[in-house]
Design a protein around this motif. Structure first.
Motif, PDB file in Angstrom:
ATOM      1  N   LEU A 118       0.820  -1.214   0.000  1.00  0.00           N
ATOM      2  CA  LEU A 118       0.000   0.000   0.000  1.00  0.00           C
ATOM      3  C   LEU A 118       0.855   1.266   0.000  1.00  0.00           C
ATOM      4  CD1 LEU A 118      -2.852  -1.060   2.453  1.00  0.00           C
ATOM      5  CD2 LEU A 118      -2.929  -0.948  -0.049  1.00  0.00           C
ATOM      6  N   LEU A 119       1.969   1.241   0.718  1.00  0.00           N
ATOM      7  CA  LEU A 119       2.848   2.406   0.719  1.00  0.00           C
ATOM      8  C   LEU A 119       3.500   2.613  -0.652  1.00  0.00           C
ATOM      9  CD1 LEU A 119       4.432   2.101   4.270  1.00  0.00           C
ATOM     10  CD2 LEU A 119       2.843   3.862   3.468  1.00  0.00           C
ATOM     11  N   LEU A 120       3.841   1.515  -1.334  1.00  0.00           N
ATOM     12  CA  LEU A 120       4.371   1.648  -2.695  1.00  0.00           C
ATOM     13  C   LEU A 120       3.300   2.175  -3.646  1.00  0.00           C
ATOM     14  CD1 LEU A 120       6.625  -1.522  -3.174  1.00  0.00           C
ATOM     15  CD2 LEU A 120       7.358   0.860  -3.047  1.00  0.00           C
ATOM     16  N   VAL A 121       2.082   1.676  -3.497  1.00  0.00           N
ATOM     17  CA  VAL A 121       0.971   2.153  -4.334  1.00  0.00           C
ATOM     18  C   VAL A 121       0.725   3.636  -4.072  1.00  0.00           C
ATOM     19  CG1 VAL A 121      -1.528   1.953  -4.726  1.00  0.00           C
ATOM     20  CG2 VAL A 121      -0.109  -0.101  -4.630  1.00  0.00           C
ATOM     21  N   GLY A 122       0.821   4.037  -2.825  1.00  0.00           N
ATOM     22  CA  GLY A 122       0.636   5.442  -2.469  1.00  0.00           C
ATOM     23  C   GLY A 122       1.678   6.357  -3.090  1.00  0.00           C
ATOM     24  N   SER A 123       2.836   5.789  -3.444  1.00  0.00           N
ATOM     25  CA  SER A 123       3.868   6.598  -4.084  1.00  0.00           C
ATOM     26  C   SER A 123       3.814   6.497  -5.606  1.00  0.00           C
ATOM     27  CB  SER A 123       5.255   6.219  -3.568  1.00  0.00           C
ATOM     28  OG  SER A 123       5.569   4.892  -3.941  1.00  0.00           O
ATOM     29  N   GLY A 124       2.715   5.920  -6.125  1.00  0.00           N
ATOM     30  CA  GLY A 124       2.511   5.921  -7.573  1.00  0.00           C
ATOM     31  C   GLY A 124       2.708   4.600  -8.285  1.00  0.00           C
ATOM     32  N   GLU A 125       3.008   3.547  -7.565  1.00  0.00           N
ATOM     33  CA  GLU A 125       3.207   2.234  -8.188  1.00  0.00           C
ATOM     34  C   GLU A 125       1.869   1.582  -8.548  1.00  0.00           C
ATOM     35  OE1 GLU A 125       6.089   0.068  -8.358  1.00  0.00           O
ATOM     36  OE2 GLU A 125       7.523   1.499  -7.554  1.00  0.00           O
ATOM     37  N   ASN A 126       1.903   0.702  -9.525  1.00  0.00           N
ATOM     38  CA  ASN A 126       0.757  -0.137  -9.867  1.00  0.00           C
ATOM     39  C   ASN A 126       0.628  -1.202  -8.778  1.00  0.00           C
ATOM     40  OD1 ASN A 126      -0.089  -2.888 -11.051  1.00  0.00           O
ATOM     41  ND2 ASN A 126      -0.929  -1.428 -12.513  1.00  0.00           N
ATOM     42  N   TYR A 127      -0.601  -1.511  -8.344  1.00  0.00           N
ATOM     43  CA  TYR A 127      -0.817  -2.456  -7.242  1.00  0.00           C
ATOM     44  C   TYR A 127      -0.202  -3.819  -7.539  1.00  0.00           C
ATOM     45  CZ  TYR A 127      -2.960  -5.543  -3.865  1.00  0.00           C
ATOM     46  OH  TYR A 127      -3.140  -6.486  -2.886  1.00  0.00           O
ATOM     47  N   ASN A 128      -0.494  -4.393  -8.694  1.00  0.00           N
ATOM     48  CA  ASN A 128       0.011  -5.739  -9.012  1.00  0.00           C
ATOM     49  C   ASN A 128       1.532  -5.766  -9.082  1.00  0.00           C
ATOM     50  OD1 ASN A 128      -2.556  -6.864  -9.094  1.00  0.00           O
ATOM     51  ND2 ASN A 128      -2.821  -6.397 -11.259  1.00  0.00           N
ATOM     52  N   ASP A 129       2.133  -4.727  -9.655  1.00  0.00           N
ATOM     53  CA  ASP A 129       3.597  -4.654  -9.710  1.00  0.00           C
ATOM     54  C   ASP A 129       4.187  -4.521  -8.309  1.00  0.00           C
ATOM     55  OD1 ASP A 129       3.438  -4.806 -12.453  1.00  0.00           O
ATOM     56  OD2 ASP A 129       3.709  -2.647 -12.770  1.00  0.00           O
ATOM     57  N   ALA A 130       3.578  -3.686  -7.491  1.00  0.00           N
ATOM     58  CA  ALA A 130       4.061  -3.487  -6.127  1.00  0.00           C
ATOM     59  C   ALA A 130       3.941  -4.774  -5.324  1.00  0.00           C
ATOM     60  CB  ALA A 130       3.284  -2.363  -5.451  1.00  0.00           C
ATOM     61  N   LYS A 131       2.818  -5.485  -5.464  1.00  0.00           N
ATOM     62  CA  LYS A 131       2.620  -6.737  -4.735  1.00  0.00           C
ATOM     63  C   LYS A 131       3.655  -7.772  -5.152  1.00  0.00           C
ATOM     64  CE  LYS A 131      -0.861 -10.067  -3.289  1.00  0.00           C
ATOM     65  NZ  LYS A 131       0.150 -10.722  -2.506  1.00  0.00           N
ATOM     66  N   ALA A 132       3.874  -7.910  -6.453  1.00  0.00           N
ATOM     67  CA  ALA A 132       4.862  -8.875  -6.947  1.00  0.00           C
ATOM     68  C   ALA A 132       6.263  -8.516  -6.443  1.00  0.00           C
ATOM     69  CB  ALA A 132       4.830  -8.914  -8.467  1.00  0.00           C
ATOM     70  N   PHE A 133       6.583  -7.238  -6.418  1.00  0.00           N
ATOM     71  CA  PHE A 133       7.897  -6.794  -5.962  1.00  0.00           C
ATOM     72  C   PHE A 133       8.100  -7.095  -4.481  1.00  0.00           C
ATOM     73  CE2 PHE A 133      11.067  -3.695  -4.596  1.00  0.00           C
ATOM     74  CZ  PHE A 133      12.056  -3.914  -5.549  1.00  0.00           C
ATOM     75  N   VAL A 134       7.112  -6.781  -3.674  1.00  0.00           N
ATOM     76  CA  VAL A 134       7.212  -7.058  -2.233  1.00  0.00           C
ATOM     77  C   VAL A 134       7.289  -8.558  -1.996  1.00  0.00           C
ATOM     78  CG1 VAL A 134       5.987  -6.906  -0.019  1.00  0.00           C
ATOM     79  CG2 VAL A 134       6.140  -4.897  -1.494  1.00  0.00           C
ATOM     80  N   ASP A 135       6.497  -9.358  -2.705  1.00  0.00           N
ATOM     81  CA  ASP A 135       6.536 -10.811  -2.560  1.00  0.00           C
ATOM     82  C   ASP A 135       7.908 -11.383  -2.917  1.00  0.00           C
ATOM     83  OD1 ASP A 135       3.958 -11.054  -1.613  1.00  0.00           O
ATOM     84  OD2 ASP A 135       3.092 -11.523  -3.576  1.00  0.00           O
ATOM     85  N   LEU A 136       8.594 -10.744  -3.852  1.00  0.00           N
ATOM     86  CA  LEU A 136       9.909 -11.202  -4.290  1.00  0.00           C
ATOM     87  C   LEU A 136      10.961 -11.010  -3.196  1.00  0.00           C
ATOM     88  CD1 LEU A 136      11.656 -12.244  -6.659  1.00  0.00           C
ATOM     89  CD2 LEU A 136      11.968  -9.853  -7.328  1.00  0.00           C
ATOM     90  N   TYR A 137      10.890  -9.911  -2.450  1.00  0.00           N
ATOM     91  CA  TYR A 137      11.945  -9.576  -1.498  1.00  0.00           C
ATOM     92  C   TYR A 137      11.603  -9.802  -0.030  1.00  0.00           C
ATOM     93  CZ  TYR A 137      14.628  -7.629  -5.294  1.00  0.00           C
ATOM     94  OH  TYR A 137      15.352  -7.483  -6.445  1.00  0.00           O
ATOM     95  N   VAL A 138      10.337  -9.942   0.298  1.00  0.00           N
ATOM     96  CA  VAL A 138       9.931 -10.108   1.710  1.00  0.00           C
ATOM     97  C   VAL A 138       9.213 -11.444   1.847  1.00  0.00           C
ATOM     98  CG1 VAL A 138       8.660  -9.106   3.638  1.00  0.00           C
ATOM     99  CG2 VAL A 138       9.716  -7.600   1.939  1.00  0.00           C
TER     100      VAL A 138
END
Length: 142
Positions: A118-138
């Motif tokens: 949600l914080l990444l989305v709040g900074s302008g990221e696409n939700y699906n891209d942000a979710k995939a990115f967070v899932d990759l590293y956390v």
């Protein structure tokens, strides 16, 4: 302590009172009263985003992909657990159930992961891209 679990009852009368899951290894994880988990989730929903912004500052992809960030998230989950137990007495009592602390930390971590998205989305990221990115590293578990 008897009131902690509510009135005594048989399995048929109490289905849904306790929350438990089977882990990938076939073991039962801690059975935590649902009302305690509901209080924890409500507390997290009320406090998580502000707390994350205070703790991590501005969340960016570079921060999330940096070495050791997952360990920082795990430490932060422990900090959140300490804060939650100081405001939710039932949670403190539930942590005496074998395996409960690990289960609660994993619930907190999943909420923190969602908060990062949600914080990444709040900074302008696409939700699906942000979710995939967070899932990759956390990771999902502490």
């Amino acid at each position: 302590m008897a009131d902690f679990f509510g009135p005594s009852c048989n399995y048929e009368e109490c289905s849904g009172v306790m929350d438990s899951e089977v882990s990938g290894y076939g073991d039962m994880e801690a059975a935590i009263p649902k009302r305690v988990m509901n209080k924890l989730l409500a507390w997290l929903h009320a406090n998580l985003i502000d707390s994350m912004q205070n703790h991590f500052g501005k969340v960016t992809r570079a921060m999330i992909s940096s070495p050791g960030f997952n360990d920082n998230v795990n430490d932060y989950c422990g900090l959140l657990l300490d804060q939650a137990t100081s405001t939710i007495p039932e949670l403190r009592a539930a942590l005496f159930i074998p395996g409960a602390k690990h289960r609660v930390l994993n619930v907190i971590k999943m909420q923190v992961k969602q908060g990062l998205v949600l914080l990444l989305v709040g900074s302008g990221e696409n939700y699906n891209d942000a979710k995939a990115f967070v899932d990759l590293y956390v990771t999902d578990t502490v």
